[in-house]
Design an enzyme around this catalytic site. Structure first.
Site, PDB file in Angstrom:
ATOM      1  N   TRP A   1     -15.920  11.157 -13.546  1.00 12.19           N
ATOM      2  CA  TRP A   1     -15.127  10.840 -12.364  1.00 12.19           C
ATOM      3  C   TRP A   1     -14.499  12.072 -11.736  1.00 12.19           C
ATOM      4  O   TRP A   1     -14.228  12.123 -10.543  1.00 12.19           O
ATOM      5  CB  TRP A   1     -14.041   9.806 -12.699  1.00 12.19           C
ATOM      6  CG  TRP A   1     -13.128  10.174 -13.833  1.00 12.19           C
ATOM      7  CD1 TRP A   1     -13.320   9.910 -15.157  1.00 12.19           C
ATOM      8  CD2 TRP A   1     -11.885  10.897 -13.752  1.00 12.19           C
ATOM      9  NE1 TRP A   1     -12.274  10.410 -15.910  1.00 12.19           N
ATOM     10  CE2 TRP A   1     -11.375  11.009 -15.068  1.00 12.19           C
ATOM     11  CE3 TRP A   1     -11.146  11.437 -12.715  1.00 12.19           C
ATOM     12  CZ2 TRP A   1     -10.179  11.656 -15.366  1.00 12.19           C
ATOM     13  CZ3 TRP A   1      -9.940  12.084 -13.002  1.00 12.19           C
ATOM     14  CH2 TRP A   1      -9.480  12.185 -14.316  1.00 12.19           C
TER      15      TRP A   1
ATOM     16  N   TRP B   1     -19.943  11.421 -20.517  1.00 12.17           N
ATOM     17  CA  TRP B   1     -20.463  11.292 -19.150  1.00 12.17           C
ATOM     18  C   TRP B   1     -21.741  12.103 -19.009  1.00 12.17           C
ATOM     19  O   TRP B   1     -21.934  13.111 -19.688  1.00 12.17           O
ATOM     20  CB  TRP B   1     -19.434  11.806 -18.134  1.00 12.17           C
ATOM     21  CG  TRP B   1     -18.111  11.107 -18.182  1.00 12.17           C
ATOM     22  CD1 TRP B   1     -16.919  11.634 -18.597  1.00 12.17           C
ATOM     23  CD2 TRP B   1     -17.827   9.751 -17.805  1.00 12.17           C
ATOM     24  NE1 TRP B   1     -15.916  10.696 -18.513  1.00 12.17           N
ATOM     25  CE2 TRP B   1     -16.445   9.532 -18.027  1.00 12.17           C
ATOM     26  CE3 TRP B   1     -18.592   8.696 -17.312  1.00 12.17           C
ATOM     27  CZ2 TRP B   1     -15.823   8.313 -17.762  1.00 12.17           C
ATOM     28  CZ3 TRP B   1     -17.968   7.497 -17.052  1.00 12.17           C
ATOM     29  CH2 TRP B   1     -16.611   7.305 -17.278  1.00 12.17           C
TER      30      TRP B   1
ATOM     31  N   ASN C   1     -10.690   2.645   2.632  1.00 13.03           N
ATOM     32  CA  ASN C   1     -10.282   2.411   1.240  1.00 13.03           C
ATOM     33  C   ASN C   1     -11.298   1.588   0.441  1.00 13.03           C
ATOM     34  O   ASN C   1     -11.625   1.915  -0.691  1.00 13.03           O
ATOM     35  CB  ASN C   1      -8.920   1.723   1.198  1.00 13.03           C
ATOM     36  CG  ASN C   1      -8.470   1.473  -0.222  1.00 13.03           C
ATOM     37  OD1 ASN C   1      -8.356   2.397  -1.014  1.00 13.03           O
ATOM     38  ND2 ASN C   1      -8.252   0.212  -0.565  1.00 13.03           N
TER      39      ASN C   1
ATOM     40  N   GLU D   1       0.844  -1.206   0.000  1.00 10.17           N
ATOM     41  CA  GLU D   1       0.000   0.000   0.000  1.00 10.17           C
ATOM     42  C   GLU D   1       0.877   1.253   0.000  1.00 10.17           C
ATOM     43  O   GLU D   1       0.578   2.235  -0.670  1.00 10.17           O
ATOM     44  CB  GLU D   1      -0.938   0.024   1.213  1.00 10.17           C
ATOM     45  CG  GLU D   1      -1.943  -1.111   1.229  1.00 10.17           C
ATOM     46  CD  GLU D   1      -2.729  -1.231  -0.065  1.00 10.17           C
ATOM     47  OE1 GLU D   1      -3.239  -0.221  -0.560  1.00 10.17           O
ATOM     48  OE2 GLU D   1      -2.835  -2.360  -0.590  1.00 10.17           O
TER      49      GLU D   1
ATOM     50  N   TRP E   1       1.916   1.740  -3.441  1.00 12.26           N
ATOM     51  CA  TRP E   1       0.874   2.398  -4.268  1.00 12.26           C
ATOM     52  C   TRP E   1       1.007   3.922  -4.156  1.00 12.26           C
ATOM     53  O   TRP E   1       0.816   4.660  -5.115  1.00 12.26           O
ATOM     54  CB  TRP E   1      -0.537   1.990  -3.811  1.00 12.26           C
ATOM     55  CG  TRP E   1      -1.050   0.738  -4.429  1.00 12.26           C
ATOM     56  CD1 TRP E   1      -1.179  -0.471  -3.815  1.00 12.26           C
ATOM     57  CD2 TRP E   1      -1.546   0.557  -5.772  1.00 12.26           C
ATOM     58  NE1 TRP E   1      -1.711  -1.384  -4.695  1.00 12.26           N
ATOM     59  CE2 TRP E   1      -1.951  -0.790  -5.893  1.00 12.26           C
ATOM     60  CE3 TRP E   1      -1.689   1.411  -6.869  1.00 12.26           C
ATOM     61  CZ2 TRP E   1      -2.480  -1.297  -7.077  1.00 12.26           C
ATOM     62  CZ3 TRP E   1      -2.223   0.896  -8.049  1.00 12.26           C
ATOM     63  CH2 TRP E   1      -2.611  -0.451  -8.142  1.00 12.26           C
TER      64      TRP E   1
ATOM     65  N   TRP F   1      -9.346   7.480  -8.291  1.00 14.05           N
ATOM     66  CA  TRP F   1     -10.530   7.761  -9.115  1.00 14.05           C
ATOM     67  C   TRP F   1     -10.375   7.212 -10.528  1.00 14.05           C
ATOM     68  O   TRP F   1     -11.307   6.641 -11.093  1.00 14.05           O
ATOM     69  CB  TRP F   1     -10.820   9.274  -9.138  1.00 14.05           C
ATOM     70  CG  TRP F   1     -11.695   9.621  -7.971  1.00 14.05           C
ATOM     71  CD1 TRP F   1     -11.287  10.093  -6.755  1.00 14.05           C
ATOM     72  CD2 TRP F   1     -13.109   9.429  -7.883  1.00 14.05           C
ATOM     73  NE1 TRP F   1     -12.363  10.207  -5.923  1.00 14.05           N
ATOM     74  CE2 TRP F   1     -13.493   9.818  -6.587  1.00 14.05           C
ATOM     75  CE3 TRP F   1     -14.087   8.983  -8.763  1.00 14.05           C
ATOM     76  CZ2 TRP F   1     -14.828   9.755  -6.156  1.00 14.05           C
ATOM     77  CZ3 TRP F   1     -15.409   8.922  -8.336  1.00 14.05           C
ATOM     78  CH2 TRP F   1     -15.769   9.309  -7.049  1.00 14.05           C
TER      79      TRP F   1
HETATM   80  C1  LIG Z   1     -11.225   6.887  -5.078  1.00 16.30           C
HETATM   81  C2  LIG Z   1     -10.048   6.869  -4.135  1.00 16.30           C
HETATM   82  C3  LIG Z   1      -9.546   8.068  -3.643  1.00 16.30           C
HETATM   83  C4  LIG Z   1      -8.435   8.065  -2.768  1.00 16.30           C
HETATM   84  N1  LIG Z   1      -7.951   9.266  -2.309  1.00 16.30           N
HETATM   85  C5  LIG Z   1      -6.848   9.271  -1.502  1.00 16.30           C
HETATM   86  C6  LIG Z   1      -6.300  10.497  -1.036  1.00 16.30           C
HETATM   87  O1  LIG Z   1      -6.757  11.600  -1.372  1.00 16.30           O
HETATM   88  N2  LIG Z   1      -5.234  10.432  -0.189  1.00 16.30           N
HETATM   89  C7  LIG Z   1      -4.669   9.244   0.191  1.00 16.30           C
HETATM   90  O2  LIG Z   1      -3.698   9.240   0.965  1.00 16.30           O
HETATM   91  N3  LIG Z   1      -5.156   8.072  -0.267  1.00 16.30           N
HETATM   92  C8  LIG Z   1      -6.233   8.052  -1.079  1.00 16.30           C
HETATM   93  N4  LIG Z   1      -6.740   6.854  -1.515  1.00 16.30           N
HETATM   94  C9  LIG Z   1      -6.037   5.606  -1.155  1.00 16.30           C
HETATM   95  C10 LIG Z   1      -6.542   4.931   0.140  1.00 16.30           C
HETATM   96  O3  LIG Z   1      -7.935   4.828   0.118  1.00 16.30           O
HETATM   97  C11 LIG Z   1      -6.122   5.676   1.411  1.00 16.30           C
HETATM   98  O4  LIG Z   1      -4.731   5.937   1.376  1.00 16.30           O
HETATM   99  C12 LIG Z   1      -6.402   4.828   2.652  1.00 16.30           C
HETATM  100  O5  LIG Z   1      -7.776   4.532   2.727  1.00 16.30           O
HETATM  101  C13 LIG Z   1      -5.978   5.584   3.891  1.00 16.30           C
HETATM  102  O6  LIG Z   1      -6.242   4.838   5.039  1.00 16.30           O
HETATM  103  P1  LIG Z   1      -5.063   4.237   5.902  1.00 16.30           P
HETATM  104  O7  LIG Z   1      -4.084   5.302   6.230  1.00 16.30           O
HETATM  105  O8  LIG Z   1      -5.683   3.523   7.036  1.00 16.30           O
HETATM  106  O9  LIG Z   1      -4.391   3.241   4.881  1.00 16.30           O
HETATM  107  P2  LIG Z   1      -3.573   1.883   5.058  1.00 16.30           P
HETATM  108  O10 LIG Z   1      -4.395   0.807   4.479  1.00 16.30           O
HETATM  109  O11 LIG Z   1      -3.059   1.718   6.425  1.00 16.30           O
HETATM  110  O12 LIG Z   1      -2.341   2.118   4.050  1.00 16.30           O
HETATM  111  C14 LIG Z   1      -1.111   2.731   4.468  1.00 16.30           C
HETATM  112  C15 LIG Z   1      -0.812   3.934   3.628  1.00 16.30           C
HETATM  113  O13 LIG Z   1      -0.545   3.566   2.289  1.00 16.30           O
HETATM  114  C16 LIG Z   1      -1.009   4.591   1.408  1.00 16.30           C
HETATM  115  N5  LIG Z   1      -2.025   4.005   0.541  1.00 16.30           N
HETATM  116  C17 LIG Z   1      -2.858   2.996   0.843  1.00 16.30           C
HETATM  117  N6  LIG Z   1      -3.619   2.685  -0.231  1.00 16.30           N
HETATM  118  C18 LIG Z   1      -3.260   3.518  -1.204  1.00 16.30           C
HETATM  119  C19 LIG Z   1      -3.681   3.702  -2.554  1.00 16.30           C
HETATM  120  N7  LIG Z   1      -4.612   2.937  -3.135  1.00 16.30           N
HETATM  121  N8  LIG Z   1      -3.120   4.692  -3.280  1.00 16.30           N
HETATM  122  C20 LIG Z   1      -2.147   5.469  -2.752  1.00 16.30           C
HETATM  123  N9  LIG Z   1      -1.707   5.344  -1.480  1.00 16.30           N
HETATM  124  C21 LIG Z   1      -2.247   4.382  -0.723  1.00 16.30           C
HETATM  125  C22 LIG Z   1      -1.580   5.697   2.273  1.00 16.30           C
HETATM  126  O14 LIG Z   1      -0.580   6.667   2.483  1.00 16.30           O
HETATM  127  C23 LIG Z   1      -1.920   4.949   3.553  1.00 16.30           C
HETATM  128  O15 LIG Z   1      -1.931   5.780   4.694  1.00 16.30           O
HETATM  129  C24 LIG Z   1      -7.845   6.834  -2.392  1.00 16.30           C
HETATM  130  C25 LIG Z   1      -8.372   5.634  -2.897  1.00 16.30           C
HETATM  131  C26 LIG Z   1      -9.459   5.647  -3.750  1.00 16.30           C
HETATM  132  C27 LIG Z   1      -9.999   4.345  -4.263  1.00 16.30           C
END
Ligand SMILES: Cc1cc2nc3c(=O)[nH]c(=O)nc-3n(C[C@H](O)[C@H](O)[C@H](O)COP(=O)(O)OP(=O)(O)OC[C@H]3O[C@@H](n4cnc5c(N)ncnc54)[C@H](O)[C@@H]3O)c2cc1C
Length: 462
Positions: free
Chosen positions: A355, A302, A337, A270, A273, A378
């Site tokens: 989107w 759209w 997420n 993650e 990512w 997105w």
């Molecule tokens: C439509 C959509 C919009 C999103 N917008 C954002 C946003 O604006 N900011 C954001 O930080 N994340 C975003 N995410 C990714 C992800 O949803 C969040 O990072 C995550 O939910 C944050 O919760 P956590 O810190 O508990 O994550 P954890 O599951 O604990 O993951 C650890 C860290 O990894 C990073 N991470 C995790 N998943 C992703 C991912 N898919 N893409 C990029 N980084 C990731 C984040 O920094 C996160 O804090 C988005 C995902 C989707 C599907």
């Protein structure tokens, strides 16, 4: 002679490359520049603005303990930054400027303008990611467009060179500065439980890595369990560094970290990512300019149905998991997420809305709003991005609810109208035999799915 550290998305004093380099160079002072007009232009959520305000206050105190003074300037936007910095550097006889690099188009242009304007040398350093953009390329020297090979290459790179975490800085303490002077909306109630400074962020990270990371792979998809790290807000403004996360993971879990099938390995993915989407935004700046990564999908017609968009924003779509998710976002500034994927998919694939409408709405509400991650998420959901979900794979919002909130705890918490509805009808309340103060589904999923497939087919097959 004074070395100036310009803080931006790196609001911590520990393991901060620019700060360490400036302190090696001589006497350091620090600056944060608030740009309210730019933040508004970038749709920054009020809760994120408030978080930054607290984080800057707390950073000032941490820096003062190491003998570094933090000043805060307020200018309207990025365009005003070079002149403001030039004046500040003249007044304080700054001999060199140090800052950690940001990789998006507007930020890069701002930094170029600063380097051209200042009389002193400017050092922009890589700090924010596991690997800087441009350093993870295919054998042909091209940027990756798909996550899995990118991840593999980045992991190989990490195995060869992890990068050190720099220790806490030492110096003779000075008086802490007065509180930061830029204004932010008072939404402190929403910040309860979120780390507001580097020590709290470190503690939260260590707790997650010790207590939760091992089960992350199996538990992370269930919003009611709330078992993800919730470090996204801290990472998005740099209260904590990604290196600190990785080193802690390795310290606690050893080689399991490199195994995709383990909890710690899944969490590292993650974090990768996060790197991936920053690399994509740097290599393909069109995604920062409102364009789809897959250029052909920009031709999709759209819909612009105001009423449907409003229902989605307000959590009144008649699909309980979508409504619960949207209400969580609006009420708390955060969304799990799995729910981000479901809510985004619903906007695009069930409502056929652009989107970009959802992308902006998320930014306006998310405490962790991060352009690259949000845009990447997105475009993934909309099937317009790198590594996107294939357009014909369309989430069924009812089945997603059953699968990821099987006991309905999350839904019942956020949609009180359904609190007393039995499990049998919870995911399809339209079939409930009695009266409910809950909307009928605003679309029929099966019909919406066919409509979306037709939209994509029209551009994919000419
Ligand atoms: C439509 C959509 C919009 C999103 N917008 C954002 C946003 O604006 N900011 C954001 O930080 N994340 C975003 N995410 C990714 C992800 O949803 C969040 O990072 C995550 O939910 C944050 O919760 P956590 O810190 O508990 O994550 P954890 O599951 O604990 O993951 C650890 C860290 O990894 C990073 N991470 C995790 N998943 C992703 C991912 N898919 N893409 C990029 N980084 C990731 C984040 O920094 C996160 O804090 C988005 C995902 C989707 C599907």
């Amino acid at each position: 002679m004074t070395a100036l550290v310009w803080f931006r998305n790196d609001l911590r004093s520990i393991d901060n490359t620019a700060l360490s380099r400036a302190m090696e160079a001589g006497e350091a002072r620090a600056l944060f520049i608030a740009t309210p007009g730019q933040w508004q232009h970038h749709h920054m959520a009020p809760v994120k603005l408030r978080l930054i305000n607290h984080a800057v206050d707390n950073l000032g105190e941490h820096l003062a303990k190491a003998g570094v003074r933090l000043d805060v300037l307020v200018v309207e936007d990025f365009a005003a930054v070079p002149a403001a910095l030039a004046t500040y550097c003249r007044e304080h006889q700054v001999s060199a400027l140090y800052a950690n690099r940001e990789y998006l188009v507007n930020e890069l242009a701002r930094d170029n303008a600063v380097a051209e304007t200042l009389a002193c040398p400017c050092y922009f350093l890589d700090d924010a990611l596991l690997a800087p953009p441009g350093s993870v390329l295919t054998q042909q020297g091209e940027p990756y467009k798909v996550f899995t090979p990118f991840k593999k290459q980045l992991k190989d790179r990490l195995l060869q060179h992890l990068g050190q975490v720099q220790p806490r800085l030492k110096g003779d303490a000075i008086e802490p500065p007065t509180k930061a002077v830029f204004s932010s909306p008072d939404c402190d109630a929403l910040l309860e439980g979120w780390p507001l400074d580097e020590d709290a962020a470190l503690l939260a990270m260590r707790r997650f890595v010790t207590e939760r990371a091992a089960d992350y792979k199996t538990e992370r998809d269930f919003p009611s369990l709330d078992t993800t790290s919730r470090l996204s807000a801290a990472l998005s403004i740099g209260l904590i560094s990604v290196r600190q996360c990785l080193w802690r993971l390795l310290h606690e879990h050893g080689d399991a970290v490199w195994d995709d099938a383990s909890g710690p390995g899944t969490w590292l993915n993650e974090l990768i990512w996060r790197d991936f989407y920053q690399h994509v935004a740097w290599h393909f700046p069109r995604v920062v300019k409102g364009r789809a990564f897959q250029a052909d999908t920009d031709a999709i017609a759209w819909s612009y149905n105001e009423a449907a968009f409003k229902a989605w924003c307000e959590g009144r779509t008649g699909y309980p998991i979508v409504d619960a998710a949207m209400r969580q976002l609006v009420a708390t500034g955060w969304m799990h997420n799995r729910l981000r994927m479901i809510a985004a998919s619903f906007l695009v694939k069930d409502l056929q809305l652009d989107w970009r409408l959802g992308e902006t709405f998320f930014m306006r509400h998310l405490i962790d709003g991060d352009f690259a991650a949000n845009n990447g998420g997105w475009q993934w959901a909309a099937s317009t991005g790198t590594d996107a979900a294939p357009y014909f794979r369309i989430f069924n919002p009812t089945e997603q609810g059953k699968r990821f909130d099987p006991k309905g705890q999350f839904i019942r918490n956020w949609v009180p109208e359904l609190q007393s509805v039995s499990d049998k009808y919870l995911f399809e309340p339209a079939a409930y035999p009695g009266a409910l103060d809950y909307p009928q589904p605003i679309v029929n999923h099966k019909e919406a799915r066919l409509k979306t497939l037709a939209l994509f087919k029209a551009i994919k097959e000419g």
